[in-house]
Design an enzyme around this catalytic site. Sequence first.
Site, mmCIF file in Angstrom:
data_model
loop_
_atom_site.group_PDB
_atom_site.id
_atom_site.type_symbol
_atom_site.label_atom_id
_atom_site.label_comp_id
_atom_site.label_asym_id
_atom_site.label_seq_id
_atom_site.Cartn_x
_atom_site.Cartn_y
_atom_site.Cartn_z
ATOM 1 N N PHE A 182 1.234 1.741 -6.505
ATOM 2 C CA PHE A 182 0.719 1.830 -7.875
ATOM 3 C C PHE A 182 1.653 2.621 -8.789
ATOM 4 O O PHE A 182 1.554 2.502 -10.008
ATOM 5 C CB PHE A 182 -0.687 2.433 -7.879
ATOM 6 C CG PHE A 182 -1.685 1.582 -7.150
ATOM 7 C CD1 PHE A 182 -1.737 0.216 -7.355
ATOM 8 C CD2 PHE A 182 -2.562 2.150 -6.236
ATOM 9 C CE1 PHE A 182 -2.643 -0.573 -6.669
ATOM 10 C CE2 PHE A 182 -3.474 1.363 -5.551
ATOM 11 C CZ PHE A 182 -3.516 -0.004 -5.761
ATOM 12 N N HIS A 230 -3.487 7.329 -4.775
ATOM 13 C CA HIS A 230 -3.386 6.977 -6.200
ATOM 14 C C HIS A 230 -4.667 6.219 -6.570
ATOM 15 O O HIS A 230 -4.845 5.065 -6.173
ATOM 16 C CB HIS A 230 -2.140 6.114 -6.424
ATOM 17 C CG HIS A 230 -1.762 5.928 -7.855
ATOM 18 N ND1 HIS A 230 -0.456 6.007 -8.288
ATOM 19 C CD2 HIS A 230 -2.505 5.648 -8.953
ATOM 20 C CE1 HIS A 230 -0.414 5.796 -9.602
ATOM 21 N NE2 HIS A 230 -1.652 5.571 -10.029
ATOM 22 N N LEU A 231 -5.516 6.879 -7.314
ATOM 23 C CA LEU A 231 -6.829 6.272 -7.555
ATOM 24 C C LEU A 231 -6.697 4.997 -8.378
ATOM 25 O O LEU A 231 -5.759 4.827 -9.161
ATOM 26 C CB LEU A 231 -7.777 7.276 -8.213
ATOM 27 C CG LEU A 231 -7.711 7.564 -9.708
ATOM 28 C CD1 LEU A 231 -8.455 6.536 -10.543
ATOM 29 C CD2 LEU A 231 -8.281 8.944 -9.976
ATOM 30 N N HIS A 232 -7.635 4.102 -8.185
ATOM 31 C CA HIS A 232 -7.641 2.823 -8.887
ATOM 32 C C HIS A 232 -9.076 2.344 -8.989
ATOM 33 O O HIS A 232 -9.823 2.378 -8.031
ATOM 34 C CB HIS A 232 -6.759 1.799 -8.172
ATOM 35 C CG HIS A 232 -6.923 1.763 -6.682
ATOM 36 N ND1 HIS A 232 -6.416 2.739 -5.849
ATOM 37 C CD2 HIS A 232 -7.559 0.878 -5.883
ATOM 38 C CE1 HIS A 232 -6.712 2.445 -4.596
ATOM 39 N NE2 HIS A 232 -7.419 1.326 -4.589
ATOM 40 N N GLN A 233 -9.422 1.894 -10.178
ATOM 41 C CA GLN A 233 -10.762 1.380 -10.442
ATOM 42 C C GLN A 233 -10.790 -0.113 -10.167
ATOM 43 O O GLN A 233 -10.027 -0.878 -10.754
ATOM 44 C CB GLN A 233 -11.118 1.658 -11.908
ATOM 45 C CG GLN A 233 -12.236 0.816 -12.464
ATOM 46 C CD GLN A 233 -13.564 1.536 -12.439
ATOM 47 O OE1 GLN A 233 -13.936 2.188 -11.463
ATOM 48 N NE2 GLN A 233 -14.275 1.462 -13.520
#
Length: 191
Positions: free
Chosen positions: A54, A147-150
């Site tokens: 990401f 790595h955050l992801h919606q």
Amino acid sequence: MSADQTEPLPAELERPESRPGVPDAFERLWTPHRMVYISGENKPPSSDADDCPFCNIPSSDDEEGLIVHRGVLAYAVLNLYPYSPGHLLICPYRHVADYTELTTEEVAEVGSLTQRAMTVLRAASAPHGFNLGINQGAVAGAGIAAHLHQHVVPRWSGDSNFLPVIGQTKALPQLLGQTWQIVKHEWDGSA
Ligand SMILES: [Zn+2]
């Protein structure tokens, strides 16, 4: 160790020519890649930004990276391992793992891009509903936990339930490149 266990595959999976969606690869649509994904073999070798898909995707061009929109603080990209056709991810550019680490501005933009993604997907493919969510931590199902992801997952009546789909392979009716063209066109054209 058997031959198929000796080589981790993250770099292979990130290369455009190896991802599902090339026109001559209908018979291997999704499933082999999804199996690799489920088995964990495509996990980044570390949680560092240098190894993070990401963090690296925005340096690709839009088509190569399957990016449908670049915002100021976050971007929207097709998931390489979709649960359903049009499955989008909203990612902050910053390499941040936890939702509490986002700035107020990043929270706002991730939220507004999530709304926009829903509008675009409704116009493109008329889903009956959506699953929205952020998996926090590998134990909660995050494939790339660092790595955050919606997730924005369009849903149709009669498709599989969300949780079972996570653990199963699923053939999809559209190739990723075609899906990208449809969603990108809709996102750009109806702004
Ligand atoms: Zn990252």
